[in-house]
Design a protein around this motif. Structure first.
Motif: not given
Length: 216
Positions: A1-9, A107-113
């Motif tokens: 997941m791109l966002t997760r990589l962005l956040l954690l690496t 990426e982060m919003l759609p699963p919550y929607l």
């Protein structure tokens, strides 16, 4: 997941190498502290919206679920130190939030929607959800969410996993229904029930913040 990589690496040089277990623990602590600082100062400095900060914290909390008390305390201490050093003109803060903005919406919003729609669809939604939404009427919320999902699809955004949007929404909602079932499943462990309740409550909180941002 791109966002997760962005956040954690991609933490702008803040993460430590993980050659040893001690270094790995130190890196995770600094990562958690960094994300908390981005969430806090992001809102303080009007670089992030409240729902975006809440989604960062939700991700952080899930990554910290298996932590020991001393690790959590160390993360709080490190976040406190970084907060004292981070002002609104901080280069790392501005560069990181700018780079992360697109990922929030796509990426982060759609699963919550999708999850919110699934939870509203129950004749008797879980109390952990309704207590967090504090809504009487869900119609305007449902309409706004459906419009957002349609807009993402129309803009050519590809959901995580590369599947078509209807399939992605169906699979996400099936996962959410599994969480709802776990709440009352006598065979579910306390950990499973806690995870389900936390995810449902976080969904309600994040989407309510997003809805407020949209004027609903």
């Amino acid at each position: 997941m791109l966002t997760r990589l962005l956040l954690l690496t991609a933490l702008l040089g803040c993460a430590l190498p993980s050659a040893t277990q001690a270094q790995e623990h130190s890196s995770r602590i600094r990562t958690a502290a960094f994300i908390e600082v981005m969430a806090t100062r992001g809102v303080d400095c009007q670089l992030l919206r409240p729902w975006q900060a809440a989604s960062l914290r939700a991700l952080n909390l899930r990554d910290m679920e298996d932590w020991q008390a001393d690790q959590r305390a160390a993360a709080v201490e490190e976040a406190t130190r970084l907060l004292a050093e981070t002002t609104c003109d901080d280069a790392n803060l501005n560069a990181w939030t700018e780079a992360a903005l697109l990922g929030f919406d796509r990426e982060m919003l759609p699963p919550y929607l999708a999850a919110y729609l699934a939870l509203v669809g129950y004749e008797d939604p879980p109390k952990v959800f309704t207590r967090a939404t504090t809504r009487v009427r869900y119609g305007p919320a449902v309409e706004a969410i459906r419009e957002k999902l349609s807009a993402l699809e129309a803009a050519g955004v590809v959901p995580e996993g590369g599947m078509p949007w209807p399939v992605y929404i169906d699979e996400t909602q099936a996962h959410v229904r599994g969480f709802v079932a776990a709440l009352s499943d006598p065979d579910a462990s306390l950990e499973e029930r806690n995870e389900a309740a936390a995810w449902i409550a976080q969904t309600a909180h994040i989407i309510e913040l997003w809805l407020a941002d949209q004027g609903h």
